[in-house]
Design a protein around this motif. Structure first.
Motif, PDB file in Angstrom:
ATOM      1  N   GLN A 137      -5.926  11.249  17.446  1.00 11.78           N
ATOM      2  CA  GLN A 137      -6.862  12.110  16.734  1.00 11.78           C
ATOM      3  C   GLN A 137      -6.174  13.384  16.233  1.00 11.78           C
ATOM      4  N   CYS A 138      -4.960  13.202  15.755  1.00  9.39           N
ATOM      5  CA  CYS A 138      -4.214  14.299  15.136  1.00  9.39           C
ATOM      6  C   CYS A 138      -4.586  14.325  13.662  1.00  9.39           C
ATOM      7  N   ARG A 139      -5.415  15.277  13.285  1.00  9.06           N
ATOM      8  CA  ARG A 139      -5.929  15.327  11.911  1.00  9.06           C
ATOM      9  C   ARG A 139      -4.830  15.582  10.889  1.00  9.06           C
ATOM     10  N   SER A 140      -3.846  16.390  11.248  1.00  4.31           N
ATOM     11  CA  SER A 140      -2.758  16.611  10.290  1.00  4.31           C
ATOM     12  C   SER A 140      -1.929  15.335  10.131  1.00  4.31           C
ATOM     13  N   CYS A 141      -1.698  14.596  11.207  1.00 10.51           N
ATOM     14  CA  CYS A 141      -0.961  13.332  11.118  1.00 10.51           C
ATOM     15  C   CYS A 141      -1.734  12.304  10.300  1.00 10.51           C
ATOM     16  N   ILE A 142      -3.045  12.258  10.466  1.00 12.93           N
ATOM     17  CA  ILE A 142      -3.891  11.308   9.746  1.00 12.93           C
ATOM     18  C   ILE A 142      -3.895  11.598   8.250  1.00 12.93           C
ATOM     19  N   ALA A 143      -3.847  12.854   7.877  1.00 15.86           N
ATOM     20  CA  ALA A 143      -3.972  13.241   6.466  1.00 15.86           C
ATOM     21  C   ALA A 143      -2.720  12.968   5.644  1.00 15.86           C
ATOM     22  N   VAL A 144      -1.562  12.977   6.263  1.00 14.61           N
ATOM     23  CA  VAL A 144      -0.300  12.907   5.525  1.00 14.61           C
ATOM     24  C   VAL A 144       0.130  11.453   5.307  1.00 14.61           C
ATOM     25  N   ARG A 145       0.602  11.177   4.092  1.00 19.71           N
ATOM     26  CA  ARG A 145       1.258   9.915   3.740  1.00 19.71           C
ATOM     27  C   ARG A 145       2.638  10.292   3.199  1.00 19.71           C
ATOM     28  N   TYR A 146       3.682   9.676   3.721  1.00 19.45           N
ATOM     29  CA  TYR A 146       5.031  10.022   3.294  1.00 19.45           C
ATOM     30  C   TYR A 146       5.438   9.258   2.037  1.00 19.45           C
ATOM     31  N   GLN A 147       6.075   9.978   1.131  1.00 20.84           N
ATOM     32  CA  GLN A 147       6.470   9.417  -0.160  1.00 20.84           C
ATOM     33  C   GLN A 147       7.355   8.190   0.000  1.00 20.84           C
ATOM     34  N   SER A 148       8.260   8.195   0.967  1.00 17.14           N
ATOM     35  CA  SER A 148       9.145   7.042   1.149  1.00 17.14           C
ATOM     36  C   SER A 148       8.347   5.775   1.449  1.00 17.14           C
ATOM     37  N   ALA A 149       7.258   5.898   2.183  1.00 12.23           N
ATOM     38  CA  ALA A 149       6.416   4.733   2.481  1.00 12.23           C
ATOM     39  C   ALA A 149       5.649   4.279   1.253  1.00 12.23           C
ATOM     40  N   ILE A 150       5.179   5.234   0.463  1.00 18.03           N
ATOM     41  CA  ILE A 150       4.483   4.889  -0.785  1.00 18.03           C
ATOM     42  C   ILE A 150       5.450   4.172  -1.720  1.00 18.03           C
ATOM     43  N   ASP A 151       6.671   4.693  -1.808  1.00 19.59           N
ATOM     44  CA  ASP A 151       7.693   4.056  -2.638  1.00 19.59           C
ATOM     45  C   ASP A 151       8.012   2.650  -2.145  1.00 19.59           C
ATOM     46  N   ASP A 152       7.790   2.398  -0.847  1.00 19.10           N
ATOM     47  CA  ASP A 152       8.052   1.098  -0.227  1.00 19.10           C
ATOM     48  C   ASP A 152       6.821   0.188  -0.228  1.00 19.10           C
ATOM     49  N   GLY A 153       5.792   0.559  -0.967  1.00 20.05           N
ATOM     50  CA  GLY A 153       4.642  -0.322  -1.116  1.00 20.05           C
ATOM     51  C   GLY A 153       3.405   0.041  -0.326  1.00 20.05           C
ATOM     52  N   LEU A 154       3.425   1.147   0.394  1.00 18.30           N
ATOM     53  CA  LEU A 154       2.212   1.559   1.113  1.00 18.30           C
ATOM     54  C   LEU A 154       1.160   1.989   0.103  1.00 18.30           C
ATOM     55  N   ASP A 155      -0.039   1.442   0.238  1.00 19.07           N
ATOM     56  CA  ASP A 155      -1.164   1.868  -0.585  1.00 19.07           C
ATOM     57  C   ASP A 155      -2.374   2.037   0.322  1.00 19.07           C
ATOM     58  N   GLU A 156      -3.435   2.568  -0.238  1.00 21.92           N
ATOM     59  CA  GLU A 156      -4.616   2.831   0.592  1.00 21.92           C
ATOM     60  C   GLU A 156      -5.273   1.545   1.082  1.00 21.92           C
ATOM     61  N   GLY A 157      -5.053   0.430   0.390  1.00 25.11           N
ATOM     62  CA  GLY A 157      -5.544  -0.850   0.887  1.00 25.11           C
ATOM     63  C   GLY A 157      -4.909  -1.202   2.223  1.00 25.11           C
TER      64      GLY A 157
END
Length: 192
Positions: free
Chosen positions: A72-92
């Protein structure tokens, strides 16, 4: 206001040019900066894991977010790292974290890693030979060490960060939910 004030050195860093995700991370780093040598060592450890590791940024981010839910770390929950997005992470994929074992958009390796991460966060003594045998179907021994260390850092630092209540730069909906989750909270991107 956070429960622990950031170090004076971090309080002076200009944030106008930083994105919202980086400002959130700076809030946590600013508190750790009260012990500069320790903050530097923790940064070096995470950099070494990223640099020497072979697990994908997408997998590591999914694991981190699943653990963030249990912390239940709200700051951890809110952040998405660019490297993961570049690697195919999406909200789905992030939404699949609500029930990862049932998700058809997660690989078998990701599901195994997420099962391990959940046990690590909720009932680590249930991690037995059978769990490791299942992981070995997808990961090498070195990758198992990498996954375990990633989980340990996410669990420990995330729980500590949750107690610090670093919420100043969070997206509005994340700061107001009773039980925050990566799949039902607004998110922001951070470099890294």
């Amino acid at each position: 206001m956070t429960r622990i004030a950031p170090s004076a050195a971090f309080a002076e860093i200009p944030t106008a040019d930083l994105g919202q995700g980086d400002r959130i991370n700076l809030g946590v780093a600013g508190i750790m900066g009260r012990l500069p040598a320790v903050a530097e060592a923790l940064g070096a450890l995470t950099d070494a894991l990223r640099g020497a590791g072979t697990l994908s940024p997408r997998l590591l981010e999914l694991v981190r977010l699943r653990i963030a839910f249990f912390n239940q770390c709200r700051s951890c929950i809110a952040v998405r790292y660019q490297s993961a997005i570049d690697d195919g992470l999406d909200e789905g994929a992030v939404c699949s974290l609500e029930r990862p074992a049932d998700a058809d958009n997660l690989s078998a390796a990701e599901q195994a890693a997420l099962g391990f991460a959940e046990l690590f966060a909720t009932n680590h003594l249930a991690i037995d030979d059978a769990v490791y045998d299942g992981l070995r179907e997808h990961f090498t021994e070195d990758q198992l060490v990498e996954l375990g260390l990633h989980c340990a850092i996410a669990l420990g630092v995330g729980r500590l960060s949750a107690t610090w209540d670093v919420i100043e730069d969070l997206p509005e909906s994340t700061g107001s939910a009773d039980r925050a989750a990566p799949w039902n909270s607004a998110s922001v991107v951070a470099s890294g």
